[in-house]
Design a protein around this motif. Structure first.
Motif, mmCIF file in Angstrom:
data_model
loop_
_atom_site.group_PDB
_atom_site.id
_atom_site.type_symbol
_atom_site.label_atom_id
_atom_site.label_comp_id
_atom_site.label_asym_id
_atom_site.label_seq_id
_atom_site.Cartn_x
_atom_site.Cartn_y
_atom_site.Cartn_z
ATOM 1 N N VAL A 67 0.847 -1.188 0.000
ATOM 2 C CA VAL A 67 0.000 0.000 0.000
ATOM 3 C C VAL A 67 0.885 1.241 0.000
ATOM 4 O O VAL A 67 1.779 1.374 0.846
ATOM 5 C CB VAL A 67 -0.931 0.004 1.224
ATOM 6 C CG1 VAL A 67 -1.815 1.245 1.233
ATOM 7 C CG2 VAL A 67 -1.780 -1.266 1.251
ATOM 8 N N ARG A 68 0.611 2.139 -0.947
ATOM 9 C CA ARG A 68 1.367 3.387 -1.059
ATOM 10 C C ARG A 68 0.424 4.580 -0.986
ATOM 11 O O ARG A 68 -0.793 4.414 -0.978
ATOM 12 C CB ARG A 68 2.173 3.385 -2.360
ATOM 13 C CG ARG A 68 3.190 2.250 -2.443
ATOM 14 C CD ARG A 68 3.999 2.289 -3.736
ATOM 15 N NE ARG A 68 4.998 1.214 -3.760
ATOM 16 C CZ ARG A 68 4.746 -0.024 -4.161
ATOM 17 N NH1 ARG A 68 3.536 -0.343 -4.586
ATOM 18 N NH2 ARG A 68 5.691 -0.944 -4.139
ATOM 19 N N HIS A 84 -2.409 7.903 3.272
ATOM 20 C CA HIS A 84 -1.812 9.235 3.171
ATOM 21 C C HIS A 84 -0.404 9.135 3.754
ATOM 22 O O HIS A 84 -0.205 9.337 4.958
ATOM 23 C CB HIS A 84 -2.652 10.267 3.922
ATOM 24 C CG HIS A 84 -4.041 10.410 3.394
ATOM 25 N ND1 HIS A 84 -4.322 11.015 2.192
ATOM 26 C CD2 HIS A 84 -5.234 10.012 3.904
ATOM 27 C CE1 HIS A 84 -5.628 11.004 1.983
ATOM 28 N NE2 HIS A 84 -6.210 10.380 2.998
ATOM 29 N N PHE A 85 0.553 8.806 2.916
ATOM 30 C CA PHE A 85 1.910 8.566 3.361
ATOM 31 C C PHE A 85 2.870 9.613 2.809
ATOM 32 O O PHE A 85 2.645 10.162 1.724
ATOM 33 C CB PHE A 85 2.402 7.185 2.905
ATOM 34 C CG PHE A 85 1.651 6.022 3.490
ATOM 35 C CD1 PHE A 85 0.985 6.122 4.712
ATOM 36 C CD2 PHE A 85 1.618 4.802 2.832
ATOM 37 C CE1 PHE A 85 0.298 5.042 5.242
ATOM 38 C CE2 PHE A 85 0.935 3.718 3.359
ATOM 39 C CZ PHE A 85 0.281 3.830 4.562
ATOM 40 N N PHE A 242 15.012 -11.488 3.679
ATOM 41 C CA PHE A 242 15.076 -10.462 2.643
ATOM 42 C C PHE A 242 13.713 -9.812 2.440
ATOM 43 O O PHE A 242 12.679 -10.341 2.844
ATOM 44 C CB PHE A 242 15.530 -11.078 1.311
ATOM 45 C CG PHE A 242 16.926 -11.621 1.335
ATOM 46 C CD1 PHE A 242 18.021 -10.784 1.260
ATOM 47 C CD2 PHE A 242 17.150 -12.988 1.439
ATOM 48 C CE1 PHE A 242 19.312 -11.288 1.288
ATOM 49 C CE2 PHE A 242 18.430 -13.510 1.462
ATOM 50 C CZ PHE A 242 19.514 -12.649 1.384
ATOM 51 N N GLU A 243 13.739 -8.666 1.785
ATOM 52 C CA GLU A 243 12.543 -7.998 1.301
ATOM 53 C C GLU A 243 12.914 -7.256 0.023
ATOM 54 O O GLU A 243 14.052 -6.809 -0.126
ATOM 55 C CB GLU A 243 11.974 -7.029 2.337
ATOM 56 C CG GLU A 243 12.932 -5.929 2.752
ATOM 57 C CD GLU A 243 12.365 -5.029 3.840
ATOM 58 O OE1 GLU A 243 11.186 -5.165 4.192
ATOM 59 O OE2 GLU A 243 13.122 -4.169 4.330
ATOM 60 N N PRO A 244 11.986 -7.141 -0.931
ATOM 61 C CA PRO A 244 12.282 -6.381 -2.138
ATOM 62 C C PRO A 244 12.403 -4.887 -1.815
ATOM 63 O O PRO A 244 11.643 -4.358 -1.001
ATOM 64 C CB PRO A 244 11.077 -6.638 -3.045
ATOM 65 C CG PRO A 244 10.427 -7.862 -2.482
ATOM 66 C CD PRO A 244 10.679 -7.818 -1.010
ATOM 67 N N VAL A 245 13.355 -4.229 -2.430
ATOM 68 C CA VAL A 245 13.499 -2.796 -2.258
ATOM 69 C C VAL A 245 12.250 -2.108 -2.800
ATOM 70 O O VAL A 245 11.849 -2.320 -3.943
ATOM 71 C CB VAL A 245 14.753 -2.276 -2.995
ATOM 72 C CG1 VAL A 245 14.842 -0.754 -2.907
ATOM 73 C CG2 VAL A 245 16.011 -2.922 -2.422
ATOM 74 N N GLY A 246 11.601 -1.318 -1.960
ATOM 75 C CA GLY A 246 10.441 -0.560 -2.403
ATOM 76 C C GLY A 246 9.109 -1.232 -2.206
ATOM 77 O O GLY A 246 8.076 -0.643 -2.522
ATOM 78 N N GLY A 247 9.081 -2.463 -1.704
ATOM 79 C CA GLY A 247 7.797 -3.120 -1.443
ATOM 80 C C GLY A 247 7.742 -4.525 -2.008
ATOM 81 O O GLY A 247 8.319 -4.828 -3.053
ATOM 82 N N MET A 248 6.989 -5.399 -1.327
ATOM 83 C CA MET A 248 6.917 -6.807 -1.708
ATOM 84 C C MET A 248 6.360 -7.001 -3.109
ATOM 85 O O MET A 248 6.730 -7.946 -3.818
ATOM 86 C CB MET A 248 6.075 -7.575 -0.688
ATOM 87 C CG MET A 248 6.034 -9.081 -0.896
ATOM 88 S SD MET A 248 7.678 -9.873 -0.850
ATOM 89 C CE MET A 248 8.047 -9.762 0.917
#
Length: 511
Positions: A67-68, A84-85, A242-248
């Motif tokens: 969610v962005r 609202h980020f 690990f996690e993907p850069v910028g979101g899953m």
């Protein structure tokens, strides 16, 4: 196997590579563009199949939902929430970590050039918090408890209590190990250890370090969250994560880019029917309300079973009953944007465990030392989650805020832009994963699922195959969706190859 086109070089994901012409002339409809659907569509295309991928949502990824700012969160029976980020802030509403041994998902990330970063799953600076609000640093709880246990075992050995269980030679080897293991003194007593933190910190010159006093064992045992100090010993939670850069969802977007025919989004499946020559899938375009039909030779269905049970199908009676019988678990997340106050307590990533009803506080691994971050005030599952999601959304947020404020006094007011996700209310999901072994979800069922319904759904119903993480031994992990999809793609490939091998002889007989 070579004659059927089923042998080749192993791909990065560990799946046998199919010959690129195997599926020529065969059309497969894949229902659902979560990880299992994306893997199915991609691997089928690589084998020459024509693939139509239908996704009811306006995004791909399924449970992998990042969610962005500006995104809408719609849940059944709840008002729409809008994110609202600040710039760069995002919320992984579904999966948020990848174990290093999940090489299928990591392999696809590499294939699609999706950069990964380390997800800090455990921080020894985080806390376990008891029901009375008392909290213990993770490093103190782990190392002081280890010291006490080592001392007790050393006493038992010295008193001869284990003479029947151990040889004299083994006892002689065990004692120095216990001394090192628990950081015991010369007489095998435990008075404290610098592993738990400094009583006096080292400094310049002759400012020496010193351990603090050991926390009494009864005080440690009084903290109801003490068992969570074993959290990172769980194989699924061990470093490195690990996690993907910028979101899953970056991995899933990579799949969609790699498809020759990307997913048709906003396509809500309303009916599935077998025909004499194949399968027909009817779907409604949600944007235009236009109804369309896709005709194909086969279907790979990855739609969650509570959703599938509501679709008009001509599955066999037993299969319909099986699908309807699958009960999904509940799981919730509550997230806040906030200044990174936790980093002033030397907490960089990791989790503090706080017990019911919110279970934990999860700190972000991405963007360390930046101005703001996304902190979770709740991630619960099982019966606790089922009760929690009955609360109004505003109350879920308030309770989660209160837990963070209790753990980090005065910082509840720093929490802004709150969002709550109740997966049992999310359309086209209706739950996070099945609770196959009733009451044993949330890690306790992994690797040991074997029910009649689970076995039945591994098999096709006519020309429809079923694939999802729910049909793997790890229903809560994306790797399970990959394994299930690859297994069903291989099963379908074997069927198509076998039919192709029979057709020439049939033609000869007909002539």
């Amino acid at each position: 196997m070579q004659a059927l086109g089923l042998m080749g070089n192993a791909s990065a994901q560990g799946m046998e590579r199919l010959t690129p012409t195997l599926g020529k002339g065969t059309h497969v409809v894949v229902l659902g563009a979560g990880i299992a659907g994306l893997v199915s569509a991609y691997e089928l295309e690589q084998a020459g199949f024509q693939v139509t991928l239908l996704e009811a949502r306006d995004r791909v990824g399924g449970r992998a939902w990042t969610v962005r700012d500006g995104d809408k969160i719609e849940m059944i029976g709840e008002d729409t929430q809008t994110a609202h980020f600040s710039d760069g802030i995002y919320f992984n509403a579904g999966p948020a970590r990848i174990p290093s041994f999940h090489q299928g998902l990591i392999g696809y990330a590499k294939k699609f050039d999706v950069p990964l970063e380390v997800e800090i799953n455990s921080s020894r600076s985080a806390y376990v918090m008891g029901a009375d609000g008392s909290k213990i640093r993770m490093r103190t709880a782990i190392n002081d408890m280890r010291g006490h246990i080592a001392e007790l075992l050393a006493k038992a050995v010295n008193q001869g209590s284990l003479d029947q269980a151990m040889t004299a030679a083994d006892k002689q080897k065990l004692m120095p190990f216990l001394k090192a293991y628990g950081d015991l003194g010369a007489d095998y007593d435990f008075k404290g250890t610098e592993r738990s933190g400094f009583g006096a910190a080292p400094g310049a010159g002759v400012q020496f370090s010193a351990p603090g006093s050991a926390m009494p064992i009864d005080q440690l045992l009084a903290n109801q969250q003490l068992p969570m100090t074993l959290f990172e010993d769980n194989l699924y939670m061990q470093a490195t994560m690990f996690e993907p850069v910028g979101g899953m969802d970056r991995i899933h977007a990579g799949f969609d880019r790699a498809l020759r025919r990307p997913a048709i989004r906003g396509a809500e499946v309303t009916r599935i029917r077998h025909t004499g020559a194949g399968v027909e899938v009817v779907y409604r375009d949600k944007a235009s309300d236009v109804v369309d039909t896709v005709k194909a030779d086969y279907v790979i269905c990855t739609i969650p079973f509570p959703v599938l049970a509501k679709i008009d199908t001509d599955f066999s009676g037993p299969m319909k009953k099986t699908i309807a019988s699958v009960v999904y678990d509940c799981s919730n997340k509550v997230a806040f944007e906030s200044p990174r106050f936790w980093e002033k307590e030397q907490i960089y990533g990791g989790i503090s465990f706080v017990g019911a009803p919110t279970a934990l506080v999860w700190y972000p691994s991405a963007g360390l030392h930046s101005e703001r971050g996304m902190i979770l005030g709740c991630y619960n599952s099982g019966p606790t989650a089922a009760e929690f999601c009955k609360r109004p959304i505003a109350e879920q947020i308030a309770v989660s805020r209160g837990v963070i404020d209790r753990l980090h006094p005065g910082h509840g007011a720093d929490l802004t832009n709150a969002l709550a996700i109740n997966w049992s209310k999310v359309p086209y999901s209706l739950g996070p994963w099945p609770d196959w072994n009733a009451g044993s979800a949330n890690g306790r069922q992994e690797g040991h699922i074997d029910t009649a319904a689970y076995r039945a759904l591994q098999q096709p119903d006519g020309r429809v195959y079923f694939a999802s993480a729910a049909l793997s031994q790890t229903p809560g992990w994306q790797e399970g969706g990959i394994q299930s999809a690859q297994m069903q793609v291989m099963a379908l490939a074997r069927r198509v190859a076998a039919q192709a091998a029979v057709r020439p002889s049939e033609r000869r007989r007909a002539a």
